[in-house]
Design a protein around this motif. Structure first.
Motif, PDB file in Angstrom:
ATOM      1  N   ASP A 126     -10.659  12.907  54.716  1.00 16.88           N
ATOM      2  CA  ASP A 126     -11.064  12.326  56.008  1.00 16.88           C
ATOM      3  C   ASP A 126     -12.578  12.399  56.196  1.00 16.88           C
ATOM      4  N   ARG A 127     -13.188  13.409  55.632  1.00 18.60           N
ATOM      5  CA  ARG A 127     -14.643  13.563  55.762  1.00 18.60           C
ATOM      6  C   ARG A 127     -15.407  12.649  54.816  1.00 18.60           C
ATOM      7  N   GLY A 128     -14.711  12.023  53.875  1.00 22.05           N
ATOM      8  CA  GLY A 128     -15.389  11.030  53.044  1.00 22.05           C
ATOM      9  C   GLY A 128     -15.408  11.291  51.547  1.00 22.05           C
ATOM     10  N   ALA A 129     -14.637  12.268  51.069  1.00 28.58           N
ATOM     11  CA  ALA A 129     -14.566  12.462  49.617  1.00 28.58           C
ATOM     12  C   ALA A 129     -13.981  11.208  48.961  1.00 28.58           C
ATOM     13  N   GLY A 130     -14.477  10.863  47.785  1.00 30.46           N
ATOM     14  CA  GLY A 130     -13.993   9.673  47.076  1.00 30.46           C
ATOM     15  C   GLY A 130     -12.924  10.004  46.055  1.00 30.46           C
ATOM     16  N   GLU A 131     -12.934  11.241  45.575  1.00 26.43           N
ATOM     17  CA  GLU A 131     -11.936  11.707  44.616  1.00 26.43           C
ATOM     18  C   GLU A 131     -11.774  13.211  44.807  1.00 26.43           C
ATOM     19  N   MET A 152     -23.008  13.708  52.792  1.00 25.81           N
ATOM     20  CA  MET A 152     -23.188  13.126  51.450  1.00 25.81           C
ATOM     21  C   MET A 152     -22.513  11.763  51.361  1.00 25.81           C
ATOM     22  N   ALA A 153     -21.291  11.657  51.919  1.00 30.30           N
ATOM     23  CA  ALA A 153     -20.567  10.388  51.853  1.00 30.30           C
ATOM     24  C   ALA A 153     -21.297   9.311  52.645  1.00 30.30           C
ATOM     25  N   ARG A 154     -21.820   9.697  53.811  1.00 30.56           N
ATOM     26  CA  ARG A 154     -22.531   8.713  54.629  1.00 30.56           C
ATOM     27  C   ARG A 154     -23.800   8.240  53.929  1.00 30.56           C
ATOM     28  N   CYS A 183     -19.151   8.236  45.129  1.00 30.65           N
ATOM     29  CA  CYS A 183     -19.830   9.163  44.222  1.00 30.65           C
ATOM     30  C   CYS A 183     -19.667  10.619  44.647  1.00 30.65           C
ATOM     31  N   ILE A 184     -18.802  10.882  45.619  1.00 28.85           N
ATOM     32  CA  ILE A 184     -18.614  12.262  46.071  1.00 28.85           C
ATOM     33  C   ILE A 184     -17.230  12.762  45.657  1.00 28.85           C
TER      34      ILE A 184
END
Lengths: 251, 194
Positions: free
Chosen positions: A162-167, A116-118, A124-125
């Motif tokens: 680390d996997r890309g969560a924004g919040e 989702m992050a990519r 927005c994740i």
């Protein structure tokens, strides 16, 4: 100066806002779009819509709701509840949601966060984490906090970052519904440990609790539902109080 | 009032269209040269990553079109960054309307810069009706440096950066006016009235 955010959370079932205590005695609380607009006018900094519908038609009703909210509401909003894959996220973002939040699906399939992050960008994740203390150790829970996992909360929060969560939207199941204040200690730990914003949730009962979670708890944002829905605290009153207490708040 | 919202591979354009609808403007999402050229106003929105966006714009020659327009033009968020000269995001050469560099925030504080922050040092008719206690909604990891020739408002996060830029018919804003409540609506209304 960047301000601390106040975020009302609206639980939605079959396209209507419902309110209750700990998901029991749910009653209709009106149109989610109207309620969201009112909160926005009162000075809410963002909104979270949490869909608790449990039907196969779920995604369609959620997309319809997001479309209606996006047309009307002029502040950012996050939508969560049963989102599990990139297609769900795409449908909701295309309909006008600013962010999506995933919870159980991330635990079940952590790679979904990377995907989702990519695809859509970390901004927005939001990864929602329900945490509960068991014999002195904080564990991640799923399914509305009912199902314990073997994941420890701090490690899981680091992993999804680390996997890309924004919040991170951190809900303490020990504090939720009790109205004795937020889980300041673990919120502060996560806020210091991670380089992304932490939204604290669960336990708001009075205005002082918000001050505590922003100071001792180092939260970037605080989320609450029932105290706003039942009008125990109004958003303008809360924001005036926090500003008088020296916090950076959007007027 | 016809507003062309430039269609490219960037996210979060729906909210811009809805904001225009709320303000009574007739906005269409398009990548058609003629439609864009004929419109009264052009909006270049977007959220996403700079190098992928530039590649897409170049493949469709939209880079040349954007640089040659003469009606009021408004870049939002990634749109602002793409109007600058260069972005540190994957070392990308951008459109160069503003001779300004786009840099990544240092990791001294939380990045991305997410949330409401105020505008400062406002100087432009675009910002009429606003003050330095007007807050706008940000979500970004990269920022445009301040250049007194083009910066018409700053915001402070770790240091000052360009909140809004202006040069000739080109305006740009790092925050999201479509998500910035009444303050955002004031800016968009001022833009439509230019």
């Amino acid at each position: 100066m960047l301000t601390k955010r106040i975020i009302p959370c609206l639980d939605v079932m079959n396209g209507r806002t419902v309110k209750g205590v700990n998901f029991v005695q749910l009653r209709d609380a009106g149109d989610p779009v109207e309620l969201g607009s009112i909160y926005a006018q009162e000075g809410a900094d963002e909104l979270v819509y949490l869909d608790i519908t449990a039907t196969v038609e779920k995604r369609k009703t959620l997309v319809d709701l997001v479309t209606r909210v996006a047309k009307t509401v002029n502040i950012p909003f996050t939508v969560g509840g049963g989102i599990s894959n990139v297609d769900d996220v795409k449908a909701l973002l295309n309909a006008g949601a600013d962010k999506i939040s995933i919870n159980s699906a991330a635990v079940k399939n952590p790679k979904a966060v990377d995907e989702m992050a990519r695809e859509f960008g970390s901004q927005c994740i939001v990864v929602a984490i329900d945490t509960k203390n068991i014999d002195g150790i904080d564990f991640v829970h799923t399914h509305g906090g009912r199902k314990p996992t073997v994941l420890q909360t701090r490690e899981w929060a680091k992993e999804v970052t680390d996997r890309g969560a924004g919040e991170i939207l951190l809900t303490s199941m020990d504090h939720d519904g009790v109205k004795n204040g937020f889980a300041n200690e673990i919120t502060a730990d996560l806020s210091s440990l991670l380089a992304i914003p932490i939204i604290a949730s669960g336990g708001a009962g009075k205005m002082e609790h918000f001050k505590e979670v922003f100071t001792a708890g180092k939260a970037d944002a605080a989320l609450a539902a029932s105290i706003f829905h039942f009008k125990e605290i109004s958003i303008p009153e809360l924001k005036r109080y926090l500003e008088n207490e020296g916090l950076s708040i959007r007027k | 009032m016809d507003v062309a919202v430039i269609k490219y591979n960037a996210g979060n354009v729906q909210s811009v269209l809805y904001a225009m609808e709320r303000l009574g403007a007739n906005a269409i999402l398009t990548d058609d040269w003629e439609t864009i050229k004929k419109s009264d106003k052009v909006i270049f929105p977007g959220q996403g990553e700079a190098s992928t966006a530039m590649k897409y714009l170049k493949e469709r020659k939209l880079d040349q079109l954007i640089s040659s327009l003469d009606q009021p033009f408004f870049g939002i968020c990634l749109g602002l960054q793409l109007l600058c000269e260069h972005s540190e995001e994957y070392d990308t050469t951008c459109l160069g309307v503003f001779p300004i560099r786009v840099k990544k925030f240092p990791p001294n504080e939380k990045v991305p810069h997410i949330g409401w922050n105020n505008l400062q040092q406002l100087k432009s008719p675009l910002l009429e009706g606003l003050t330095d206690s007007s807050y706008v909604y940000y979500v970004h990891s990269y920022y445009a440096e301040v250049d007194p020739r083009y910066t018409i408002a700053t915001t402070h996060y770790m240091h000052d950066f360009s909140a809004l830029l202006h040069k000739d018919n080109y305006y740009a804003m790092q925050a999201h006016p479509e998500k910035s409540s009444e303050v955002g609506e004031t800016i968009l209304t001022n833009f439509l009235n230019l």
